[in-house]
Design an enzyme around this catalytic site. Sequence first.
Site, PDB file in Angstrom:
ATOM      1  N   CYS A  30       4.050   9.537   1.010  1.00 46.21           N
ATOM      2  CA  CYS A  30       2.706  10.047   0.720  1.00 46.21           C
ATOM      3  C   CYS A  30       2.777  10.985  -0.469  1.00 46.21           C
ATOM      4  O   CYS A  30       3.503  11.982  -0.442  1.00 46.21           O
ATOM      5  CB  CYS A  30       2.158  10.779   1.942  1.00 46.21           C
ATOM      6  SG  CYS A  30       0.548  11.535   1.612  1.00 46.21           S
TER       7      CYS A  30
ATOM      8  N   ARG B 140       0.843  -1.205   0.000  1.00 45.33           N
ATOM      9  CA  ARG B 140       0.000   0.000   0.000  1.00 45.33           C
ATOM     10  C   ARG B 140       0.875   1.250   0.000  1.00 45.33           C
ATOM     11  O   ARG B 140       1.012   1.926  -1.001  1.00 45.33           O
ATOM     12  CB  ARG B 140      -0.939  -0.029   1.223  1.00 45.33           C
ATOM     13  CG  ARG B 140      -2.066   0.994   1.151  1.00 45.33           C
ATOM     14  CD  ARG B 140      -1.677   2.394   1.576  1.00 45.33           C
ATOM     15  NE  ARG B 140      -1.226   2.476   2.955  1.00 45.33           N
ATOM     16  CZ  ARG B 140      -0.716   3.583   3.483  1.00 45.33           C
ATOM     17  NH1 ARG B 140      -0.588   4.686   2.755  1.00 45.33           N
ATOM     18  NH2 ARG B 140      -0.295   3.605   4.738  1.00 45.33           N
ATOM     19  N   ASP B 141       1.532   1.526   1.112  1.00 48.17           N
ATOM     20  CA  ASP B 141       2.309   2.759   1.221  1.00 48.17           C
ATOM     21  C   ASP B 141       3.470   2.749   0.229  1.00 48.17           C
ATOM     22  O   ASP B 141       3.803   3.764  -0.383  1.00 48.17           O
ATOM     23  CB  ASP B 141       2.830   2.891   2.659  1.00 48.17           C
ATOM     24  CG  ASP B 141       3.204   4.305   3.038  1.00 48.17           C
ATOM     25  OD1 ASP B 141       3.647   5.055   2.166  1.00 48.17           O
ATOM     26  OD2 ASP B 141       3.063   4.655   4.224  1.00 48.17           O
TER      27      ASP B 141
ATOM     28  N   ASN C 144       9.173   4.440   3.865  1.00 51.90           N
ATOM     29  CA  ASN C 144       8.939   3.885   5.198  1.00 51.90           C
ATOM     30  C   ASN C 144      10.235   3.325   5.763  1.00 51.90           C
ATOM     31  O   ASN C 144      11.196   3.075   5.026  1.00 51.90           O
ATOM     32  CB  ASN C 144       7.951   2.722   5.100  1.00 51.90           C
ATOM     33  CG  ASN C 144       6.550   3.185   4.805  1.00 51.90           C
ATOM     34  OD1 ASN C 144       6.185   3.394   3.665  1.00 51.90           O
ATOM     35  ND2 ASN C 144       5.776   3.374   5.842  1.00 51.90           N
TER      36      ASN C 144
ATOM     37  N   HIS D 184       8.490   6.909   8.938  1.00 55.27           N
ATOM     38  CA  HIS D 184       9.215   7.074   7.663  1.00 55.27           C
ATOM     39  C   HIS D 184      10.652   7.469   7.961  1.00 55.27           C
ATOM     40  O   HIS D 184      10.971   7.957   9.036  1.00 55.27           O
ATOM     41  CB  HIS D 184       8.509   8.126   6.801  1.00 55.27           C
ATOM     42  CG  HIS D 184       7.312   7.579   6.082  1.00 55.27           C
ATOM     43  ND1 HIS D 184       7.295   7.322   4.737  1.00 55.27           N
ATOM     44  CD2 HIS D 184       6.093   7.216   6.545  1.00 55.27           C
ATOM     45  CE1 HIS D 184       6.110   6.836   4.394  1.00 55.27           C
ATOM     46  NE2 HIS D 184       5.356   6.762   5.462  1.00 55.27           N
TER      47      HIS D 184
ATOM     48  N   HIS E 204       3.835   4.163  12.814  1.00 58.41           N
ATOM     49  CA  HIS E 204       4.066   4.134  11.363  1.00 58.41           C
ATOM     50  C   HIS E 204       5.125   5.196  11.088  1.00 58.41           C
ATOM     51  O   HIS E 204       4.854   6.388  11.200  1.00 58.41           O
ATOM     52  CB  HIS E 204       2.737   4.444  10.661  1.00 58.41           C
ATOM     53  CG  HIS E 204       2.838   4.540   9.178  1.00 58.41           C
ATOM     54  ND1 HIS E 204       2.401   3.534   8.341  1.00 58.41           N
ATOM     55  CD2 HIS E 204       3.326   5.501   8.363  1.00 58.41           C
ATOM     56  CE1 HIS E 204       2.608   3.879   7.083  1.00 58.41           C
ATOM     57  NE2 HIS E 204       3.168   5.075   7.060  1.00 58.41           N
TER      58      HIS E 204
HETATM   59  N1  COA Z   1     -13.044   4.414  -4.144  1.00 58.64           N
HETATM   60  C1  COA Z   1     -13.454   4.551  -5.423  1.00 58.64           C
HETATM   61  N2  COA Z   1     -14.016   5.656  -5.914  1.00 58.64           N
HETATM   62  C2  COA Z   1     -14.216   6.679  -5.063  1.00 58.64           C
HETATM   63  C3  COA Z   1     -13.828   6.591  -3.727  1.00 58.64           C
HETATM   64  C4  COA Z   1     -13.216   5.419  -3.264  1.00 58.64           C
HETATM   65  N3  COA Z   1     -12.789   5.287  -1.995  1.00 58.64           N
HETATM   66  N4  COA Z   1     -14.139   7.755  -3.123  1.00 58.64           N
HETATM   67  C5  COA Z   1     -14.705   8.537  -4.047  1.00 58.64           C
HETATM   68  N5  COA Z   1     -14.755   7.882  -5.228  1.00 58.64           N
HETATM   69  C6  COA Z   1     -15.258   8.400  -6.512  1.00 58.64           C
HETATM   70  C7  COA Z   1     -16.635   8.998  -6.389  1.00 58.64           C
HETATM   71  O1  COA Z   1     -17.613   8.014  -6.574  1.00 58.64           O
HETATM   72  C8  COA Z   1     -16.611  10.026  -7.474  1.00 58.64           C
HETATM   73  O2  COA Z   1     -16.749   9.366  -8.730  1.00 58.64           O
HETATM   74  P1  COA Z   1     -17.451  10.094  -9.996  1.00 58.64           P
HETATM   75  O3  COA Z   1     -16.578  11.247 -10.339  1.00 58.64           O
HETATM   76  O4  COA Z   1     -17.453   9.013 -11.018  1.00 58.64           O
HETATM   77  O5  COA Z   1     -18.791  10.476  -9.480  1.00 58.64           O
HETATM   78  C9  COA Z   1     -15.177  10.563  -7.422  1.00 58.64           C
HETATM   79  O6  COA Z   1     -14.406   9.498  -6.868  1.00 58.64           O
HETATM   80  C10 COA Z   1     -15.044  11.810  -6.569  1.00 58.64           C
HETATM   81  O7  COA Z   1     -15.635  11.555  -5.315  1.00 58.64           O
HETATM   82  P2  COA Z   1     -15.553  12.569  -4.079  1.00 58.64           P
HETATM   83  O8  COA Z   1     -16.319  12.004  -2.954  1.00 58.64           O
HETATM   84  O9  COA Z   1     -15.904  13.943  -4.571  1.00 58.64           O
HETATM   85  O10 COA Z   1     -14.037  12.485  -3.686  1.00 58.64           O
HETATM   86  P3  COA Z   1     -12.938  13.610  -3.752  1.00 58.64           P
HETATM   87  O11 COA Z   1     -12.605  13.922  -5.157  1.00 58.64           O
HETATM   88  O12 COA Z   1     -13.332  14.732  -2.840  1.00 58.64           O
HETATM   89  O13 COA Z   1     -11.695  12.835  -3.111  1.00 58.64           O
HETATM   90  C11 COA Z   1     -10.918  11.188  -1.554  1.00 58.64           C
HETATM   91  C12 COA Z   1     -11.732  12.455  -1.757  1.00 58.64           C
HETATM   92  C13 COA Z   1     -10.835  10.955  -0.052  1.00 58.64           C
HETATM   93  C14 COA Z   1     -11.614  10.048  -2.236  1.00 58.64           C
HETATM   94  C15 COA Z   1      -9.505  11.366  -2.174  1.00 58.64           C
HETATM   95  O14 COA Z   1      -8.988  12.614  -1.783  1.00 58.64           O
HETATM   96  C16 COA Z   1      -8.553  10.264  -1.758  1.00 58.64           C
HETATM   97  O15 COA Z   1      -8.691   9.128  -2.147  1.00 58.64           O
HETATM   98  N6  COA Z   1      -7.508  10.571  -0.945  1.00 58.64           N
HETATM   99  C17 COA Z   1      -6.580   9.589  -0.443  1.00 58.64           C
HETATM  100  C18 COA Z   1      -5.261   9.870  -0.989  1.00 58.64           C
HETATM  101  C19 COA Z   1      -4.268   8.823  -0.512  1.00 58.64           C
HETATM  102  O16 COA Z   1      -4.430   7.648  -0.720  1.00 58.64           O
HETATM  103  N7  COA Z   1      -3.192   9.322   0.125  1.00 58.64           N
HETATM  104  C20 COA Z   1      -2.133   8.507   0.556  1.00 58.64           C
HETATM  105  C21 COA Z   1      -2.449   7.638   1.718  1.00 58.64           C
HETATM  106  S1  COA Z   1      -2.435   8.464   3.264  1.00 58.64           S
HETATM  107 ZN    ZN Z   2       3.270   6.239   5.352  1.00 56.26          ZN
END
Ligand code: COA
Ligand code: ZN
Length: 320
Positions: free
Chosen positions: A248, A19-20, A257, A217, A215
């Site tokens: 990240c 994942r990370d 990490n 890094h 966790h």
């Molecule tokens: N899995 C799949 N699709 C997802 C989803 C998920 N967990 N969450 C949202 N979506 C889809 C929605 O259905 C929507 O789809 P559409 O455009 O087809 O309608 C689209 O993504 C946007 O959804 P929204 O709720 O507006 O999300 P957002 O654009 O505000 O993004 C997060 C919010 C949280 C989903 C995003 O910022 C994210 O995934 N961040 C994590 C980043 C990460 O992994 N960082 C490193 C680890 S710490």
């Molecule tokens: Zn991390």
Amino acid sequence: MSLPAAGGIDVLVSEVGPRDGLQNARQFMPTEAKCGWIDAAVAAGLREIEVCSFVPPKLIPQMVDAEQVSRHALGHPGLTVAALAPNLKGAARAMGVGVHKITLPISVSRRHSLANVRRTTEEAIAEAGRICAARDALPPDSRPRIEAGLSTVFGCTIEGRVDEEQVVRDAVACVEAGVDEVGLADTTGMANPEQVRRVFRKVRAAIGDRLGGAHLHNTRGFGLANVVAALEADVRTFDSSLAGLGGCPFAPGATGNIVTEDLVFMLEEMGLRTGIDLDRLLAIRALLRAAIPEEPLYGYVAGLDAGSRTSMCEARGVRP
Ligand code: COA
Ligand code: ZN
């Protein structure tokens, strides 16, 4: 150092590389290679692996096969299959597959929270409450363990210093939202050992045995020193990544990490049992080299000749 981990080991090493490690990788690791990595890690003795994140594939294409990889990992009896989910939609996907543990990234740094999950910290904690309600609606034997992974606890590359009292308040709020445990993450690798010892102790004083693992890094090379400090604060679960992959994508300047191989070697050298076979663990690096040849592989113990590292461990009587 008084809290032994379960199952004949002293410390639980939780592999977060799939994942990370991969979320920041330039090359896509084929699903088959991810599954091969998980199989090899289990064979080496790893008991918990964070196998993916349930994020929008548009945002992190590396995680497009999250369901497939999770299902594969769930075929290993005895393995705790963990996954990261940033929102209710991701947690619902993870629960749909049946993973055992879901980690919710919740940033103490308010600006990192907006950059990472496009929500304020308060909104992210409220979402954790909704995720816990979804967990509670499941039959008791299929409920995943929910961990709040408090991130940027020890410093933030966007915001700078992070207030320790805010860390404590956020940890308490996560427990009130219903999470089973709260882990503390040095997302950016800015922690120092004194700070790690102090902050883990402060959070433990506030939430007791809901405090989870560390966790860490290795951005500044303090990673293993911080492990020792966390051990002194009775932490017994550590996330790490094979070959130190990771970082990240939404925390500029953060690197990998702590290295699983080096962590295992150090713990065993200290007489703390991990249940992990170091030689088998080191052999998995070849799989990474073949699958994602552009990624740099880190770690010190990989560079030692087998004779010297085996004799050091055996001399201390901590190897089978
Ligand atoms: N899995 C799949 N699709 C997802 C989803 C998920 N967990 N969450 C949202 N979506 C889809 C929605 O259905 C929507 O789809 P559409 O455009 O087809 O309608 C689209 O993504 C946007 O959804 P929204 O709720 O507006 O999300 P957002 O654009 O505000 O993004 C997060 C919010 C949280 C989903 C995003 O910022 C994210 O995934 N961040 C994590 C980043 C990460 O992994 N960082 C490193 C680890 S710490
Ligand atoms: Zn991390």
